[in-house]
Design a protein around this motif. Structure first.
Motif, mmCIF file in Angstrom:
data_model
loop_
_atom_site.group_PDB
_atom_site.id
_atom_site.type_symbol
_atom_site.label_atom_id
_atom_site.label_comp_id
_atom_site.label_asym_id
_atom_site.label_seq_id
_atom_site.Cartn_x
_atom_site.Cartn_y
_atom_site.Cartn_z
ATOM 1 N N VAL A 182 0.862 -1.182 0.000
ATOM 2 C CA VAL A 182 0.000 0.000 0.000
ATOM 3 C C VAL A 182 0.897 1.231 0.000
ATOM 4 C CG1 VAL A 182 -1.884 -1.147 1.224
ATOM 5 C CG2 VAL A 182 -0.205 0.182 2.509
ATOM 6 N N ILE A 183 0.348 2.330 -0.449
ATOM 7 C CA ILE A 183 1.061 3.605 -0.427
ATOM 8 C C ILE A 183 0.518 4.438 0.720
ATOM 9 C CG2 ILE A 183 1.425 5.785 -1.667
ATOM 10 C CD1 ILE A 183 1.334 4.168 -4.267
ATOM 11 N N TYR A 184 1.432 5.016 1.453
ATOM 12 C CA TYR A 184 1.092 5.926 2.548
ATOM 13 C C TYR A 184 1.728 7.268 2.215
ATOM 14 C CZ TYR A 184 1.799 8.058 7.187
ATOM 15 O OH TYR A 184 1.855 8.922 8.253
ATOM 16 N N ALA A 185 0.917 8.204 1.706
ATOM 17 C CA ALA A 185 1.390 9.550 1.377
ATOM 18 C C ALA A 185 0.967 10.478 2.503
ATOM 19 C CB ALA A 185 0.804 10.006 0.049
ATOM 20 N N ARG A 186 1.821 11.447 2.830
ATOM 21 C CA ARG A 186 1.555 12.263 4.009
ATOM 22 C C ARG A 186 1.519 13.753 3.678
ATOM 23 N NH1 ARG A 186 6.063 10.047 8.052
ATOM 24 N NH2 ARG A 186 7.355 10.851 6.399
ATOM 25 N N GLU A 200 -2.486 19.498 -3.291
ATOM 26 C CA GLU A 200 -2.685 18.139 -3.798
ATOM 27 C C GLU A 200 -1.510 17.701 -4.665
ATOM 28 O OE1 GLU A 200 -5.034 15.728 -3.352
ATOM 29 O OE2 GLU A 200 -5.874 16.984 -1.794
ATOM 30 N N LYS A 201 -0.828 18.649 -5.331
ATOM 31 C CA LYS A 201 0.294 18.309 -6.202
ATOM 32 C C LYS A 201 1.389 17.578 -5.428
ATOM 33 C CE LYS A 201 -1.187 20.274 -9.979
ATOM 34 N NZ LYS A 201 -1.732 19.469 -11.014
ATOM 35 N N SER A 202 1.624 17.955 -4.179
ATOM 36 C CA SER A 202 2.649 17.298 -3.368
ATOM 37 C C SER A 202 2.288 15.847 -3.117
ATOM 38 C CB SER A 202 2.827 18.039 -2.053
ATOM 39 O OG SER A 202 3.748 17.368 -1.248
ATOM 40 N N ILE A 203 1.032 15.604 -2.797
ATOM 41 C CA ILE A 203 0.569 14.226 -2.574
ATOM 42 C C ILE A 203 0.684 13.433 -3.876
ATOM 43 C CG2 ILE A 203 -1.480 12.821 -2.090
ATOM 44 C CD1 ILE A 203 -0.225 14.012 0.414
ATOM 45 N N CYS A 223 6.133 6.640 -5.215
ATOM 46 C CA CYS A 223 5.860 5.329 -4.615
ATOM 47 C C CYS A 223 5.481 4.298 -5.670
ATOM 48 C CB CYS A 223 4.759 5.446 -3.561
ATOM 49 S SG CYS A 223 5.276 6.322 -2.064
ATOM 50 N N LYS A 224 4.693 4.709 -6.652
ATOM 51 C CA LYS A 224 4.308 3.779 -7.722
ATOM 52 C C LYS A 224 5.525 3.360 -8.543
ATOM 53 C CE LYS A 224 -0.560 4.926 -8.264
ATOM 54 N NZ LYS A 224 -1.606 5.519 -9.122
ATOM 55 N N ILE A 244 -3.817 8.384 2.781
ATOM 56 C CA ILE A 244 -3.263 9.724 2.956
ATOM 57 C C ILE A 244 -3.582 10.182 4.376
ATOM 58 C CG2 ILE A 244 -3.308 12.111 2.138
ATOM 59 C CD1 ILE A 244 -4.178 10.989 -0.599
ATOM 60 N N PHE A 245 -2.523 10.439 5.189
ATOM 61 C CA PHE A 245 -2.651 10.899 6.571
ATOM 62 C C PHE A 245 -1.890 12.187 6.767
ATOM 63 C CE2 PHE A 245 -2.685 6.162 7.055
ATOM 64 C CZ PHE A 245 -4.027 6.056 7.361
ATOM 65 N N ALA A 246 -2.092 12.760 7.941
ATOM 66 C CA ALA A 246 -1.329 13.951 8.332
ATOM 67 C C ALA A 246 0.083 13.523 8.720
ATOM 68 C CB ALA A 246 -2.001 14.649 9.511
ATOM 69 N N ARG A 247 1.025 14.457 8.586
ATOM 70 C CA ARG A 247 2.408 14.154 8.957
ATOM 71 C C ARG A 247 2.639 14.601 10.390
ATOM 72 N NH1 ARG A 247 6.960 15.858 5.008
ATOM 73 N NH2 ARG A 247 6.456 13.843 4.189
ATOM 74 N N ASN A 248 2.867 13.633 11.225
ATOM 75 C CA ASN A 248 3.221 13.920 12.607
ATOM 76 C C ASN A 248 3.780 12.629 13.170
ATOM 77 O OD1 ASN A 248 1.962 12.935 15.046
ATOM 78 N ND2 ASN A 248 0.335 14.420 14.914
ATOM 79 N N ARG A 249 4.863 12.734 13.886
ATOM 80 C CA ARG A 249 5.605 11.537 14.298
ATOM 81 C C ARG A 249 4.811 10.645 15.236
ATOM 82 N NH1 ARG A 249 8.886 13.676 19.045
ATOM 83 N NH2 ARG A 249 8.204 15.821 18.997
#
Length: 152
Positions: free
Chosen positions: A4-8, A16-19, A26-27, A42-47
């Protein structure tokens, strides 16, 4: 192998361009490594969220790999991954501070920061607010009319 791809997102204002770019990378990685992508998340970026989700994935036998960084599966990989996630969160917070500072400076100089323009103003070639000479007189007349009705 399936994956699976996990984009943050790095912030609420991220485009949206960054995602799309992350997903494209990833592909390409998946294709190069013969991984069949079955889902994209697609999730938020936080450790903290990252650690939580990775913990769940690892408990369920899912191997987490990066398409852009080479992180070993040994003990040093734990340290490197933590450092990378901490740096990314730090970078995002510092960038946010700089953007807010820049927007504040623009506002103090009556410079346009984006968004909907107030009625009666236009933006000049220097991105400064200027009175719209066509609309402003009509607004003044409307305001005077309202004020006169209110005093009756």
């Amino acid at each position: 192998m399936k994956g699976v791809i996990y984009a943050r997102y790095s912030s609420d204002n991220q485009r949206e361009k960054s995602i799309e770019g992350q997903i494209r990378e990833c592909k390409a990685f998946a294709e190069k490594n013969d991984i069949q992508i079955v889902e994209t998340y697609i999730f938020a970026r936080n450790r903290y969220d990252s650690a939580h989700y990775k913990s769940i994935l690892k408990r369920n036998g899912v191997k987490v790999i990066s398409a852009t960084e080479i992180i070993s599966q040994g003990a040093e990989g734990i340290l490197l991954e933590s450092l990378l996630e901490g740096y990314v969160e730090y970078y995002s917070a510092k960038l946010s501070e700089k953007v807010i500072r820049g927007m504040k400076e623009n506002a103090l100089k009556c410079k346009y920061n984006g968004g909907t323009l107030p009625i009666g103003y236009v933006i000049d070639e220097n991105k400064s607010f200027q009175i719209d000479t066509l609309v402003a007189p009509l607004l003044l007349l409307t305001l005077l009319s309202v004020m006169m009705k209110a005093t009756r």
